[in-house]
Design a protein around this motif. Structure first.
Motif, short mmCIF file in Angstrom:
data_model
loop_
_atom_site.label_atom_id
_atom_site.label_comp_id
_atom_site.label_asym_id
_atom_site.label_seq_id
_atom_site.Cartn_x
_atom_site.Cartn_y
_atom_site.Cartn_z
N UNK A 6 -14.34 3.12 -10.78
CA UNK A 6 -14.08 1.87 -11.12
C UNK A 6 -12.50 1.66 -11.40
N UNK A 7 -11.91 2.64 -12.19
CA UNK A 7 -10.48 2.64 -12.65
C UNK A 7 -9.63 2.70 -11.21
N UNK A 8 -10.21 3.48 -10.08
CA UNK A 8 -9.29 3.72 -9.00
C UNK A 8 -9.44 2.55 -8.09
N UNK A 9 -10.51 1.70 -8.10
CA UNK A 9 -10.66 0.62 -7.15
C UNK A 9 -9.98 -0.82 -7.91
N UNK A 10 -9.43 -0.45 -9.27
CA UNK A 10 -8.74 -1.52 -10.06
C UNK A 10 -7.18 -0.98 -9.90
N UNK A 11 -6.73 0.12 -10.05
CA UNK A 11 -5.43 0.62 -9.93
C UNK A 11 -5.34 2.09 -9.39
N UNK A 12 -4.49 2.17 -8.34
CA UNK A 12 -4.58 3.51 -7.92
C UNK A 12 -4.21 4.68 -8.74
N UNK A 13 -3.45 4.20 -9.94
CA UNK A 13 -3.02 5.39 -10.90
C UNK A 13 -4.31 6.14 -11.44
N UNK A 14 -5.48 5.46 -11.22
CA UNK A 14 -6.70 6.21 -11.65
C UNK A 14 -6.99 7.25 -10.95
#
Length: 570
Positions: free
Chosen positions: A204-212
């Protein structure tokens, strides 16, 4: 009822009060600021995703948090032109902002309500960050130290600043910290439920911000080092990858799956180098918009669209020390003192380790080392990547995911201070000093600079853009004009909101002003090139257009981000 139960209840009551104070500060100040540059585009593009399901528009920011924050606009039935020319035009990368300008014009009466309710969602995510800091610190160090960390978080000028804006920095902070929390839990209990939870949150962090994506090595490492044999290691890795692919594909509604890198129009050096690999022909089980968005973000970090600014100097290659310097200038001095002591004061580290051991959180030196490495992974890796591999030096906010770990480290320092009365007094004074600094700058949290550079009034000489001036002060500018009975002005505004929406009567300022009142954003004053999308027709602001004004003394500094000049007759 035991004293311990009463003490715990009192602690939770104190935490509830701190979170309420935090939310109150955010909502009070959010109503006083116009939309910042990124949130101006995130709300309408998020709404566009709800209405169209087309993820190819503005893919550089993943869709999840944009869509969540656009829910108020969707529920309010906001007007949106799905055939807007900006959706298919080639406007030099400004397409989302031109689309957002049309959205603001189409929702003139309801725009402020849409913006505020969207900001409320981000404030709730920031409040969850504060709560996570407390829960994690409580588990590690006990009630008193946990309150120290929670107070630092609730009165952090950086968290307060970005909590109020519809951007992806706060949600990335929350989800990345939660991922590490559950990974450490998995290291301790070795239950796949913890690994599964960590994998879901990480995805979910990745599909919110690529820095995930920076957490990928940590998640895979945790999946492997806890398993006693290769079969279980392979099963853990397969679980993580399956969760990641299913989560990403679900958010993108399973659209345009199976692209290969060879078939993509690559912009970044990373993707272009991968195109020469034999594996570039392999279809990937991910959406095309996801790969395109990551490629765009990677290209932006390799070659920034705008030069970087620091202390009056410009560089197209960025400054390797930019984020360290920004952190040193934009955090309160007492917080910096606490963090330095927490990181480098050996007796404090040893005492904190003893507290952990007595609490049964650690089982030996090896566990202490491994869990410590996992705990510090985000701050170390993020700082190294931003300093050495990123030319996009536009704001301290990129370091925000490091902050929960810094606050918890300060809780460890507070735990060590319990051994001595004077140490308790010292930590308490530093915490109260930090709180006072934040209260002093309210409600202009984004403009906070510490005494090392002379405070917020000198901030624009050191850092600009989202460190200080992000388009947030049109409402305050209008209030200043009304209070001083000023009519038409000359305006050079670093932002995209429409000044007429706030009742500002202006003529666009693109060069040296004529006699009268001129208001110039600090970022443009320092020479930043930009595009005035709010103008009719839109016009570019050239580099260094207002350097002559820097010789004059402003008559006012609106929120420290817009400088007002009275230009005399020649």
């Amino acid at each position: 009822m035991s004293k311990e139960t009463l003490s715990l209840r009192a602690t939770w009551t104190a935490v509830a009060c701190l979170i309420l104070l935090f939310v109150g500060q955010c909502l009070w100040s959010a109503r006083q600021e116009s939309p910042t540059i990124d949130e101006f585009r995130h709300i309408p593009t998020g709404l566009y995703l709800w209405r169209s399901g087309d993820f190819s528009f503005d893919p550089a920011t993943p869709p999840l948090w944009k869509m969540v924050c656009a829910l108020p606009a969707q529920l309010m039935g906001a007007n949106l032109n799905l055939s807007d020319p900006a959706l298919n035009a080639q406007l030099g990368g400004w397409e989302p902002w031109f689309f957002a300008t049309s959205f603001m014009e189409a929702n003139d009466k309801d725009y402020d309500r849409i913006l505020f309710y969207s900001r409320v969602i981000n404030v709730l995510a920031a409040a969850a960050v504060v709560l996570l800091v407390f829960v994690w610190s409580l588990k590690l160090y006990g009630k008193g130290p946990a309150l120290v960390a929670t107070t630092l978080a609730a009165f952090s000028p950086s968290l307060l600043a970005h909590a109020r804006y519809v951007t992806t920095d706060v949600i990335a902070t929350l989800l990345m910290a939660c991922t590490v929390f559950f990974l450490i839990e998995f290291l301790r209990n070795k239950k796949r439920e913890s690994l599964f939870t960590a994998a879901v949150i990480w995805s979910l962090s990745v599909v919110s911000k690529f820095s995930g994506l920076l957490l990928a090595p940590l998640v895979l490492l945790a999946a492997m080092i806890t398993a006693p044999n290769n079969r279980l290691r392979l099963g853990n890795v397969a679980l993580v990858m399956a969760v990641f692919v299913i989560t990403v594909d679900s958010v993108y509604l399973f659209k345009d799956l199976g692209p290969s890198i060879a078939s993509s129009q690559c912009r970044s050096g990373l993707f272009r180098s991968l195109q020469s690999s034999p594996l570039s022909q392999v279809p990937l089980p991910l959406p095309a918009a996801f790969l395109k968005g990551f490629d765009i973000q990677k290209a932006d970090s390799e070659m920034a669209n705008f030069p970087s600014f620091f202390m009056g100097c410009w560089s197209s290659d960025g400054f390797w020390y930019y984020f360290l310097a920004a952190f040193a200038l934009k955090e309160t001095i007492p917080f910096l003192c606490l963090l330095i002591l927490a990181l480098f004061w050996r007796p404090g580290r040893q005492a904190a380790g003893n507290v952990l051991s007595e609490a049964g959180c650690l089982r030996g030196k090896r566990d202490l080392f491994v869990e410590g490495a996992f705990f510090w992974f985000v701050p170390v890796v993020l700082l190294v990547v931003l300093s050495l591999f990123c030319k996009l030096d536009v704001g301290l906010r990129y370091l925000l995911p490091c902050y929960p770990f810094f606050w918890i480290a300060c809780a460890g320092l507070a735990a060590s201070a319990l051994q001595s009365r004077w140490k308790v007094i010292t930590v308490s004074v530093l915490v109260l000093w930090s709180v006072g600094e934040t209260c002093f700058i309210a409600p202009h949290y984004l403009a906070y600079f510490n005494e090392f550079c002379g405070g917020p009034q000198e901030g624009h000489n050191y850092l600009i853009d989202s460190n200080l001036d992000w388009g947030q002060d049109l409402i305050n500018l209008k209030k200043y004009l009304d209070d001083n009975h000023i009519g038409r002005i000359q305006l050079a505004y670093f932002g995209h909101a429409i000044p007429e929406h706030y009742g500002i009567d202006y003529e666009l300022l693109l060069d040296s002003p004529h006699p009268g009142i001129a208001a110039v954003s600090a970022t443009l004053l320092e020479g930043h090139p930009y595009m005035a999308t709010y103008a009719r027709p839109p016009l570019p602001v050239t580099p260094g257009a207002f350097c002559r004004l820097r010789r004059l003394k402003p008559v006012a500094a609106i929120g420290y981000s817009i400088l007002v000049y009275r230009i005399p007759e020649r």
